[in-house]
Design an enzyme around this catalytic site. Structure first.
Site, mmCIF file in Angstrom:
data_model
loop_
_atom_site.group_PDB
_atom_site.id
_atom_site.type_symbol
_atom_site.label_atom_id
_atom_site.label_comp_id
_atom_site.label_asym_id
_atom_site.label_seq_id
_atom_site.Cartn_x
_atom_site.Cartn_y
_atom_site.Cartn_z
ATOM 1 N N LYS A 185 1.121 -1.219 0.077
ATOM 2 C CA LYS A 185 0.069 0.105 0.121
ATOM 3 C C LYS A 185 0.841 1.104 -0.073
ATOM 4 O O LYS A 185 1.452 1.730 0.954
ATOM 5 C CB LYS A 185 -0.870 -0.082 1.305
ATOM 6 C CG LYS A 185 -2.144 0.791 1.173
ATOM 7 C CD LYS A 185 -2.323 2.167 0.445
ATOM 8 C CE LYS A 185 -2.050 2.818 1.836
ATOM 9 N NZ LYS A 185 -1.860 4.282 1.313
ATOM 10 N N GLU A 260 9.758 1.968 10.353
ATOM 11 C CA GLU A 260 10.809 2.804 9.895
ATOM 12 C C GLU A 260 10.072 4.309 10.089
ATOM 13 O O GLU A 260 9.205 4.346 9.207
ATOM 14 C CB GLU A 260 10.951 2.437 8.560
ATOM 15 C CG GLU A 260 11.757 1.108 8.487
ATOM 16 C CD GLU A 260 13.235 1.026 8.949
ATOM 17 O OE1 GLU A 260 13.592 2.064 9.288
ATOM 18 O OE2 GLU A 260 13.585 0.071 9.117
ATOM 19 N N CYS A 294 13.690 10.985 5.708
ATOM 20 C CA CYS A 294 13.580 10.479 7.066
ATOM 21 C C CYS A 294 14.990 10.935 7.796
ATOM 22 O O CYS A 294 15.027 11.203 8.868
ATOM 23 C CB CYS A 294 13.056 9.114 7.205
ATOM 24 S SG CYS A 294 14.312 8.212 6.205
ATOM 25 N N GLU A 434 10.332 16.937 13.570
ATOM 26 C CA GLU A 434 10.741 16.589 12.070
ATOM 27 C C GLU A 434 9.987 17.727 11.213
ATOM 28 O O GLU A 434 8.575 17.763 11.162
ATOM 29 C CB GLU A 434 10.592 15.278 11.785
ATOM 30 C CG GLU A 434 10.770 14.714 10.407
ATOM 31 C CD GLU A 434 10.332 13.557 10.043
ATOM 32 O OE1 GLU A 434 9.108 12.895 10.438
ATOM 33 O OE2 GLU A 434 11.160 12.552 9.344
HETATM 34 P P1 NAD Z 1 2.244 8.934 6.739
HETATM 35 O O1 NAD Z 1 2.700 8.263 8.130
HETATM 36 O O2 NAD Z 1 1.714 10.090 6.818
HETATM 37 O O3 NAD Z 1 2.179 7.988 5.590
HETATM 38 C C1 NAD Z 1 2.741 6.835 5.394
HETATM 39 C C2 NAD Z 1 1.841 5.634 4.793
HETATM 40 O O4 NAD Z 1 0.878 5.346 5.762
HETATM 41 C C3 NAD Z 1 1.135 6.039 3.717
HETATM 42 O O5 NAD Z 1 0.723 4.973 2.725
HETATM 43 C C4 NAD Z 1 -0.374 6.427 4.194
HETATM 44 O O6 NAD Z 1 -1.334 6.222 3.302
HETATM 45 C C5 NAD Z 1 -0.568 5.213 5.044
HETATM 46 N N1 NAD Z 1 -1.233 5.631 6.288
HETATM 47 C C6 NAD Z 1 -1.893 6.803 6.948
HETATM 48 N N2 NAD Z 1 -2.562 6.576 7.774
HETATM 49 C C7 NAD Z 1 -2.621 5.275 7.983
HETATM 50 C C8 NAD Z 1 -3.495 4.361 8.900
HETATM 51 N N3 NAD Z 1 -4.078 5.123 9.822
HETATM 52 N N4 NAD Z 1 -3.438 3.268 9.037
HETATM 53 C C9 NAD Z 1 -2.279 2.638 7.824
HETATM 54 N N5 NAD Z 1 -1.747 3.303 7.170
HETATM 55 C C10 NAD Z 1 -1.878 4.489 7.032
HETATM 56 O O7 NAD Z 1 3.896 9.355 6.317
HETATM 57 P P2 NAD Z 1 4.216 10.203 5.035
HETATM 58 O O8 NAD Z 1 4.103 11.486 5.146
HETATM 59 O O9 NAD Z 1 3.868 9.316 3.806
HETATM 60 O O10 NAD Z 1 5.901 9.964 4.845
HETATM 61 C C11 NAD Z 1 6.598 10.839 5.759
HETATM 62 C C12 NAD Z 1 7.080 10.167 6.845
HETATM 63 O O11 NAD Z 1 7.966 9.117 6.632
HETATM 64 C C13 NAD Z 1 8.172 10.989 7.738
HETATM 65 O O12 NAD Z 1 8.081 11.103 9.080
HETATM 66 C C14 NAD Z 1 9.433 10.253 7.456
HETATM 67 O O13 NAD Z 1 10.582 10.706 8.341
HETATM 68 C C15 NAD Z 1 8.944 9.130 7.471
HETATM 69 N N6 NAD Z 1 9.917 8.134 6.617
HETATM 70 C C16 NAD Z 1 10.804 7.217 7.338
HETATM 71 C C17 NAD Z 1 11.617 6.234 6.481
HETATM 72 C C18 NAD Z 1 12.637 5.447 7.476
HETATM 73 O O14 NAD Z 1 13.401 4.624 6.923
HETATM 74 N N7 NAD Z 1 12.749 5.488 8.692
HETATM 75 C C19 NAD Z 1 11.717 6.408 5.263
HETATM 76 C C20 NAD Z 1 10.957 7.441 4.583
HETATM 77 C C21 NAD Z 1 10.256 8.111 5.298
#
Ligand code: NAD
Length: 544
Positions: A185, A260, A294, A434
């Protein structure tokens, strides 16, 4: 070159399938703010069908179609996927640019990394066969024991938008190598290349249902997927807030998760460095991927004896506009000439600069020569969020040394200048939270202990970098960092052979390397009684 965003459906059971509720989400090119296509929006109804398809694929032919085949058999599919990604690299790179706004050069690197990741896990899948039945030595000769490594089952892979296809590959490749079947997803903000991965899987003839791809919103598709009782594990990359929600729902079913999450990573620059190199890594560490990474080392800690930001020849010539409206494609060429000069100065003169009005002014003017490079953010809300962070920093008393706004010459697109903020205190939002955008905040330190204390002053623990010519010092600082990844004399390089992941609120579990494969394997203990003697349950002396 012309590129059109293909219209796709959900990918379930090896076929394209229209969402049950027929909903779609527009794709907005962040550079033009124009709609350039749409993606299907899955809901709980589609999640049911996809989980069922993945379960069938797991158990079909008593597992002989996928989980119980040899690793070598699965590796062939992974290699075929890698080859197709390489073949379609240029097209996929451009789609990534339109979808999430990353520079084309970086998007093309990502495609190489995606192919490399599938190749790497093909190797590990092959290696898995030889690791089966690894013996465990026991203190009793009447028993022998060994270990089987088995796929966990059906796994949900939920990913963010900053590396749309690469974050997918980091999960899909090891999950499939392990023998799991999966539902990916991706983020609703950037799913285009993940749907092309579905097309690649069709082309290479991946057995139906082994990988299913559901695009859609987090609450409508991600949440029902993560909480589905027939999903055996959730591997999540995204924000800490969403990670917490997923853990809460997984806890109801004692479902394993790997997380992550976000970061607020430090980079410490000591006084003994080659200043040009230090400056380049500092800027790369924060501003690459348009600052939306991230592990961005977005807190610069610099020794007071180095006038850290006298960037008097730092020119990031922004040439974002090889823009072709017909194709909706933007090549914002970041082959900017980044000429940085970190000048060394006496400790004393630095402090004089800070306390003395005219000198301080001169210092700031020098710093302000950081010319704005236009950095493109993924979408309007993210753009607003980054500008709000900058406004709050200002209102809390920090100084915006460079950037801080949208570039004047760009009237459309979610562009923000790379922003450097000084006069930051440890209680400010900009220090603690962040941003996930191109914002670097800067503090000075006097001693190594102070630097370490400031570096670890965060709820997060993803990455940390140290720049110094004294390798013993680097070693001490590496051990003192509370983080999952440490870079010495660099920031951000990432190899699929090395473990990736954080501690504290940056999550747990490790992706990449052999650790990434373990994420999707279950360890089964097999113990056999090999004596001809009767067991003699309560016989004295006891046998156990
Ligand atoms: P997000 O948490 O908004 O969304 C991530 C994913 O989760 C998306 O596919 C989203 O549709 C899904 N999602 C959202 N709400 C959900 C729920 N209630 N249940 C299940 N799935 C749900 O994050 P984002 O804005 O897409 O990405 C940015 C974040 O990701 C930043 O905090 C960044 O640091 C982190 N990130 C971490 C890494 C790592 O390796 N640690 C890598 C890339 C990004």
């Amino acid at each position: 070159m012309a590129i059109r965003v293909p219209t796709r459906q959900l990918f379930i059971g090896g076929e394209w399938r229209e969402p049950v509720l027929k909903k779609r989400i527009p794709i907005i090119n962040p550079a033009t703010e124009q709609i350039v296509g749409d993606i299907p929006a899955a809901t709980a109804e589609d999640v049911e069908i996809a989980v069922e398809a993945a379960r069938k694929a797991f158990s079909r032919n008593k597992g002989q179609d996928w989980p119980s085949t040899s690793g070598a058999y699965r590796a062939k599919y992974l290699r075929a996927i890698a080859a197709k990604i390489t073949e379609r690299k240029s097209e996929l790179g451009k789609l990534e640019v339109i979808d999430c706004g990353k520079p084309l050069d970086e998007a093309l690197w990502d495609m190489d990394d995606v192919a490399g990741c599938f190749e790497y896990y093909a190797d590990l899948a092959e290696g898995l066969d030889a690791k089966q039945k690894a013996p465990v030595s026991l203190p009793m000769e009447t028993f022998k024991s060994y270990v089987l490594k088995e796929p966990l089952g059906v796994v949900a892979l939920i990913t963010p938008w900053n590396y749309p296809l690469l974050m997918g590959a980091w999960k899909v490749a090891p999950a499939l190598a392990a023998g799991c079947t999966a539902i990916l997803k991706p983020s609703e903000l950037a799913s285009v290349t993940c749907l092309e991965l579905a097309d690649v899987c069709r082309e290479v003839g991946l057995p139906p249902g082994v990988l299913n791809i559901l695009t859609g919103f987090g609450t409508e598709a991600g949440a029902p997927l993560a909480s589905h009782p027939h999903v055996d594990k959730v591997a999540f990359t995204g924000s800490s807030a969403t990670g917490s929600k997923i853990m809460t729902s997984a806890a109801q079913m004692i479902k394993p998760v790997s997380m992550e999450l976000g970061g607020k990573s430090p980079i410490i620059v000591f006084e003994d460095v080659d200043l040009d190199k230090a400056a380049e890594w500092t800027l790369f560490g924060c501003f690459w991927t348009n600052g939306q990474i991230c592990s961005a080392t977005s807190r610069l800690l610099v020794h007071v004896s180095v006038i850290f930001s006298v960037l008097n020849t730092y020119q990031m010539t922004s040439q974002p506009v090889l823009y072709s409206s017909c194709f909706g494609l933007i090549f914002h060429d970041l082959k900017s000439r980044i000429e940085l000069l970190f000048l060394k100065a006496l400790h004393q003169s630095f402090w004089t600069g800070l306390s003395n009005g005219p000198k301080r002014l001169r210092f700031l003017i020098l710093l302000k020569k950081v010319v704005g490079l236009a950095q493109l953010l993924v979408e309007g809300r993210q753009y607003e969020k980054v500008l709000e962070f900058i406004a709050t920093a200002k209102s809390e008393g920090a100084t915006i040394l460079s950037g801080g706004d949208r570039p004047k010459h760009l009237t459309t697109g979610f562009f923000v200048e790379p922003t450097i903020i000084t006069d930051v205190t440890t209680s400010m939002q900009i220090w603690r939270e962040e941003v996930f955008g191109p914002v670097l905040c800067v503090k000075t330190f006097g001693t190594e202990d102070e630097a370490i204390e400031l570096a670890n002053d965060t709820h997060y623990g993803l990455g940390a970098a140290v720049i110094s010519n004294d390798l013993e010092r680097c070693d001490r600082v590496t051990k003192a960092f509370r983080a999952g990844i440490v870079w010495i004399n660099c920031s951000q390089p990432c190899f699929c052979q090395a473990p990736w992941g954080g501690i504290k609120r940056s999550g747990f579990g490790r992706e990449l390397g052999e650790w990434g494969l373990e994420n999707y394997l279950s360890v089964k203990q097999v113990t056999q009684y090999i004596s001809d003697e009767p067991w003699g349950w309560y016989q004295s002396p006891a046998k156990l």
